[in-house]
Motif scaffolding. Structure first.
Motif, short mmCIF file in Angstrom:
data_model
loop_
_atom_site.label_atom_id
_atom_site.label_comp_id
_atom_site.label_asym_id
_atom_site.label_seq_id
_atom_site.Cartn_x
_atom_site.Cartn_y
_atom_site.Cartn_z
N ALA A 39 7.32 42.79 36.27
CA ALA A 39 7.60 42.11 35.00
C ALA A 39 6.33 41.59 34.33
N ILE A 40 5.24 41.46 35.09
CA ILE A 40 4.01 40.89 34.54
C ILE A 40 3.47 41.69 33.36
N PRO A 41 3.22 43.00 33.51
CA PRO A 41 2.69 43.74 32.35
C PRO A 41 3.66 43.80 31.19
N VAL A 42 4.96 43.85 31.48
CA VAL A 42 5.96 43.95 30.41
C VAL A 42 6.05 42.64 29.62
N ILE A 43 6.18 41.53 30.33
CA ILE A 43 6.28 40.23 29.65
C ILE A 43 4.98 39.89 28.93
N SER A 44 3.85 40.17 29.57
CA SER A 44 2.56 39.89 28.95
C SER A 44 2.39 40.70 27.66
N ALA A 45 2.76 41.98 27.72
CA ALA A 45 2.64 42.83 26.53
C ALA A 45 3.60 42.37 25.45
N PHE A 46 4.80 41.92 25.85
CA PHE A 46 5.76 41.42 24.88
C PHE A 46 5.20 40.22 24.12
N ILE A 47 4.66 39.26 24.86
CA ILE A 47 4.10 38.06 24.24
C ILE A 47 2.88 38.41 23.39
N SER A 120 -3.05 43.30 36.75
CA SER A 120 -3.96 43.57 35.63
C SER A 120 -3.23 43.51 34.29
N GLY A 121 -1.89 43.62 34.34
CA GLY A 121 -1.09 43.53 33.13
C GLY A 121 -1.13 42.16 32.47
N LEU A 122 -1.59 41.14 33.18
CA LEU A 122 -1.73 39.80 32.60
C LEU A 122 -2.62 39.81 31.36
N PHE A 123 -3.59 40.71 31.34
CA PHE A 123 -4.54 40.73 30.23
C PHE A 123 -3.91 41.20 28.93
N ALA A 124 -2.71 41.75 29.01
CA ALA A 124 -2.00 42.15 27.79
C ALA A 124 -1.54 40.94 26.98
N CYS A 132 -8.09 45.08 27.72
CA CYS A 132 -7.01 45.66 28.51
C CYS A 132 -7.50 46.89 29.30
N ALA A 133 -8.39 47.66 28.69
CA ALA A 133 -8.94 48.83 29.37
C ALA A 133 -9.76 48.42 30.59
N LEU A 134 -10.60 47.38 30.43
CA LEU A 134 -11.40 46.90 31.55
C LEU A 134 -10.52 46.36 32.67
N ALA A 135 -9.47 45.63 32.28
CA ALA A 135 -8.55 45.10 33.28
C ALA A 135 -7.84 46.24 34.01
N LEU A 177 2.28 56.24 39.16
CA LEU A 177 2.50 54.85 38.77
C LEU A 177 1.46 54.38 37.77
N GLU A 178 0.22 54.76 37.98
CA GLU A 178 -0.83 54.33 37.06
C GLU A 178 -0.61 54.88 35.65
N VAL A 179 -0.17 56.14 35.58
CA VAL A 179 0.08 56.75 34.26
C VAL A 179 1.21 56.02 33.55
N LEU A 180 2.26 55.67 34.27
CA LEU A 180 3.38 54.98 33.65
C LEU A 180 2.98 53.58 33.18
N LEU A 181 2.18 52.90 33.97
CA LEU A 181 1.71 51.58 33.54
C LEU A 181 0.79 51.69 32.33
N ALA A 182 -0.05 52.71 32.33
CA ALA A 182 -0.92 52.92 31.18
C ALA A 182 -0.10 53.25 29.93
N ALA A 183 1.02 53.95 30.14
CA ALA A 183 1.88 54.30 29.00
C ALA A 183 2.46 53.05 28.35
N VAL A 184 2.70 52.01 29.14
CA VAL A 184 3.18 50.75 28.57
C VAL A 184 2.18 50.23 27.55
N VAL A 185 0.91 50.20 27.98
CA VAL A 185 -0.14 49.70 27.09
C VAL A 185 -0.27 50.56 25.85
N LEU A 186 -0.24 51.88 26.03
CA LEU A 186 -0.39 52.78 24.89
C LEU A 186 0.74 52.64 23.89
N LEU A 187 1.96 52.50 24.40
CA LEU A 187 3.09 52.39 23.49
C LEU A 187 3.07 51.06 22.74
#
Length: 202
Positions: A39-47, A120-124, A132-135, A177-187
């Motif tokens: 939930a960390i990358p999702v909630i962080s990206a949402f906020i 690392s999703g916290l940085f979103a 975000c790329a560095l994280a 898994l890494e590709v899917l997490l990266a897709a979150v950031v890209l979307l």
């Protein structure tokens, strides 16, 4: 809850042995680790995308609340599924190991090696692309470290065999898994409802 988080970050070699000795089930892994950390990358990206906005070098671009909720739910479910996919991939690619680990152990292993990527999703929360790329790079590097340290102990194989397996096969599973997490950031970074709709529906 999230019992092994600090151990994986501070002394992973010892923590892998502890995880292995527990004989954790997949349901326990999800309820005590994956559901929370995914939930960390999702909630962080949402906020970040609804309150701060993506910064691509110019103006910040906000994503609407409704769009962010839909995208967040979809990618949260994909991330949860990705852990099982990675575990299944590890299981298939470990078929030549004499004492082959069980499918549930491979899924548990996959859930724990994803920990740095989740964190690392916290940085979103502050969605500047370069930050975000560095994280993300840092998360990938530590995930790779956990992979190389964990395979010999957790999967019960020699260090030499572990190195070969992690380099040639298990890394493929982790990349899913890494590709899917990266897709979150890209979307999230598409920054507008029209762009997101185009990505989802063509």
């Amino acid at each position: 809850m999230i019992n092994h988080l600090w151990g994986l970050l501070s002394h992973p070699d010892r923590e892998w042995r502890s995880i292995d000795e527990e004989g954790e089930t997949v349901s326990h892994l999800y309820s005590h680790h994956v559901l929370w950390l995914a939930a960390i990358p999702v909630i962080s990206a949402f906020i970040g995308t609804t309150q701060v906005g993506w910064t691509l070098g110019g103006e910040s671009v906000l994503v609407s609340m409704g769009t962010a909720v839909g995208i967040g739910i979809a990618f949260y479910m994909l991330i949860l599924a990705a852990v099982a996919v990675v575990g299944s991939t590890i299981f298939r690619m470990a078929k030549d190991i004499p004492d082959r680990p069980s499918l549930h152990r491979c899924i548990v292993f996959a859930g724990y090696i994803a920990t740095p990527m989740f964190l690392s999703g916290l940085f979103a929360l502050y969605p500047v692309i370069w930050l975000c790329a560095l994280a993300g790079i840092a998360g990938v590097c530590y995930t790779a470290y956990l992979l190389y340290v964990g395979i010999p102990n957790f999967l019960g194989i020699s260090e030499e065999r572990g190195f070969i397996l992690s380099s040639s096969t298990l890394a493929v599973g982790v990349l899913v898994l890494e590709v899917l997490l990266a897709a979150v950031v890209l979307l999230w970074s598409m920054g507008s409802e029209n762009s997101i709709a185009w990505m989802l529906f063509g």
